[in-house]
Write an enzyme that holds these catalytic residues in place. Structure first.
Site, PDB file in Angstrom:
ATOM      1  N   HIS A  13       0.863  -1.196   0.000  1.00  0.00           N
ATOM      2  CA  HIS A  13       0.000   0.000   0.000  1.00  0.00           C
ATOM      3  C   HIS A  13       0.891   1.233   0.000  1.00  0.00           C
ATOM      4  CE1 HIS A  13      -3.848   2.165   1.286  1.00  0.00           C
ATOM      5  NE2 HIS A  13      -2.927   3.102   1.106  1.00  0.00           N
ATOM      6  N   HIS A  15       1.662   5.423  -1.801  1.00  0.00           N
ATOM      7  CA  HIS A  15       1.341   6.589  -2.644  1.00  0.00           C
ATOM      8  C   HIS A  15       2.630   7.173  -3.210  1.00  0.00           C
ATOM      9  CE1 HIS A  15      -2.821   6.801  -1.070  1.00  0.00           C
ATOM     10  NE2 HIS A  15      -2.252   6.265   0.004  1.00  0.00           N
ATOM     11  N   LYS A  98      -9.368  -0.087  -6.169  1.00  0.00           N
ATOM     12  CA  LYS A  98      -9.348   0.557  -4.855  1.00  0.00           C
ATOM     13  C   LYS A  98     -10.660   1.287  -4.605  1.00  0.00           C
ATOM     14  CE  LYS A  98      -7.833   2.220  -0.971  1.00  0.00           C
ATOM     15  NZ  LYS A  98      -6.729   3.079  -0.617  1.00  0.00           N
ATOM     16  N   HIS A 135     -10.547   1.281   1.532  1.00  0.00           N
ATOM     17  CA  HIS A 135     -10.355   2.262   2.601  1.00  0.00           C
ATOM     18  C   HIS A 135     -11.623   2.202   3.434  1.00  0.00           C
ATOM     19  CE1 HIS A 135      -8.740   6.206   4.223  1.00  0.00           C
ATOM     20  NE2 HIS A 135      -9.937   6.093   4.779  1.00  0.00           N
ATOM     21  N   HIS A 173      -4.809  -0.442   5.700  1.00  0.00           N
ATOM     22  CA  HIS A 173      -4.330   0.333   6.860  1.00  0.00           C
ATOM     23  C   HIS A 173      -5.282   0.297   8.057  1.00  0.00           C
ATOM     24  CE1 HIS A 173      -6.951   3.126   4.833  1.00  0.00           C
ATOM     25  NE2 HIS A 173      -6.052   3.520   3.965  1.00  0.00           N
ATOM     26  N   ASP A 246       1.532   2.717   3.472  1.00  0.00           N
ATOM     27  CA  ASP A 246       0.711   3.912   3.245  1.00  0.00           C
ATOM     28  C   ASP A 246       1.576   5.170   3.245  1.00  0.00           C
ATOM     29  OD1 ASP A 246      -1.574   5.243   2.574  1.00  0.00           O
ATOM     30  OD2 ASP A 246      -2.388   5.338   4.601  1.00  0.00           O
TER      31      ASP A 246
HETATM   32  O1  DOR Z   1      -3.264   9.533   5.510  1.00  0.00           O
HETATM   33  C1  DOR Z   1      -3.587   9.218   4.369  1.00  0.00           C
HETATM   34  N1  DOR Z   1      -3.016   9.783   3.289  1.00  0.00           N
HETATM   35  N2  DOR Z   1      -4.560   8.308   4.213  1.00  0.00           N
HETATM   36  C2  DOR Z   1      -5.060   8.022   3.016  1.00  0.00           C
HETATM   37  O2  DOR Z   1      -5.948   7.215   2.933  1.00  0.00           O
HETATM   38  C3  DOR Z   1      -4.572   8.732   1.806  1.00  0.00           C
HETATM   39  C4  DOR Z   1      -3.235   9.262   1.982  1.00  0.00           C
HETATM   40  C5  DOR Z   1      -2.841  10.284   0.926  1.00  0.00           C
HETATM   41  O3  DOR Z   1      -3.079  10.032  -0.251  1.00  0.00           O
HETATM   42  O4  DOR Z   1      -2.277  11.315   1.281  1.00  0.00           O
HETATM   43 ZN    ZN Z   2      -3.242   5.110   1.377  1.00  0.00          ZN
END
Ligand code: DOR
Ligand code: ZN
Length: 344
Positions: A13, A15, A98, A135, A173, A246
């Site tokens: 997971h 970004h 997702k 999520h 998460h 995450d």
């Molecule tokens: O804290 C987070 N940041 N939770 C999420 O689900 C998305 C992520 C983000 O993309 O910044």
């Molecule tokens: Zn995330």
């Protein structure tokens, strides 16, 4: 123990963001992870096969020289997603879809407003043998932010799991004892990812002595009994629970703001911080399963060849990192001591 060798891990997971930022985030993750499940919440979101293929290519282009890192792409579900979108996604190798409830987190405004209306799409995801990544938080104003995960389980997740027993679902998460118990009780097609911040911190670390914006993420940190439940379950080495950092970068100015963004940028220290937690729990022997085996097994992918070595060595996580655009970002656990280090 002074060092530990584990099979090369994956991040289930993550970004990466896009553009310039990839020159920061891709090297940070590929320094120790072979693969990562890439979250699709870009602006605009990655809602079809073509967008995912193009995004994948931009990630591949940002890999350091000689890296064989492999992004695993995901599709962002909306109420406009069609069965054809799922079929096409499968054809180009997208591994998962997702589900963000609309408004649940960063760049989720375009996401799913009516969850029940998406059941035919879940059917297609199941038919195609793709995974559904969730999520799990409701977004109603009247539901307390600390109760939103539990409410999502009761209101939605229970029904999705019951309706699609063959669908592989990752409850992303997770942050609560309730989520741990739900996953444990569910069939073997239900698993969960756990972040470093939810193992290391609880809501006191967000609010006591002043608001700590760099510990703000979603789902928000919970009370310590929940943190404890997460620590206890990873300590058992249960194969339904695996690594998903995450890691979610936001520039310093966007975090230290009157309306700060949610997300902890942990890529530069995540594997080390997981090792620290497993060491604190006295279960370093369970790290390899959590980091390198259970995720791949659940996704039906081969485990990685090769190993990484972590050594027991104190180091301080940097106070900030300068991004390719010249702006600073504060990494997760900035200025704090970490007791394990990746051997390079
Ligand atoms: O804290 C987070 N940041 N939770 C999420 O689900 C998305 C992520 C983000 O993309 O910044
Ligand atoms: Zn995330």
């Amino acid at each position: 123990m002074t060092h530990i060798e584990i099979q090369i891990p994956d991040d289930w997971h993550l970004h990466f963001r896009d553009g310039d930022m990839l020159n920061e985030t891709v090297p940070a993750t590929s320094r120790c992870f072979k693969r990562a499940i890439v979250m699709p919440n870009l602006v605009p979101p990655v809602t079809n096969a073509k967008m995912a293929e193009e995004y994948s290519q931009r990630i591949l282009n940002a890999r350091p020289e000689g890296s064989d890192f492999e992004p695993l792409m995901t599709l962002y579900l909306t109420n406009e997603t069609t069965s054809e979108d799922i079929v096409e996604a499968k054809q180009v190798g997208i591994v998962a879809a997702k589900l963000y409830p609309a408004g649940a987190t960063t760049n989720s405004d375009a996401a799913v407003k009516s969850l029940d209306a998406l059941f035919p799409i879940f059917e297609e995801i199941q038919k195609q043998g793709m995974l559904l990544l969730i999520h799990g938080e409701v977004t109603d104003n009247h539901i307390d932010i600390f109760d939103r995960e539990k409410e999502f389980i009761d209101r939605h997740l229970t029904h999705i799991v019951a309706a699609f027993p063959e669908l592989k679902i990752v409850f992303e998460h997770i942050t609560t004892k309730d989520a741990v118990e739900f996953v444990l009780a569910a069939n073997d097609n239900v698993a969960a990812t756990i972040t470093p911040q939810h193992l290391l911190l609880n809501r006191n670390d967000l609010l006591v002595g002043g608001v700590r914006p760099h510990n703000y993420c979603l789902p928000v940190l919970k009370r310590n009994i929940h943190q404890q439940a997460l620590r206890e379950i990873v300590a058992t080495g249960n194969k339904k629970f695996f690594l998903g950092t995450d890691s979610a970068p936001h520039e310093k100015g966007k975090k230290e703001s009157a309306c700060g963004c949610a997300g902890c940028y942990s890529a530069w220290s995540a594997i080390e911080l997981y090792a620290q937690v497993f060491d604190e729990l006295g279960v370093l022997d369970k790290l390899e399963g959590f980091a390198s085996h259970y995720g791949a097994d659940f996704y039906g992918l081969p485990r990685n060849d090769g190993t990484i070595t972590l050594v027991k060595e104190d180091w301080t996580i940097p106070e900030q990192i300068i991004l390719p655009n010249g702006n600073p970002i504060v990494p997760f656990f900035a200025g704090k001591n970490c007791t394990w280090k990746l051997k390079v």
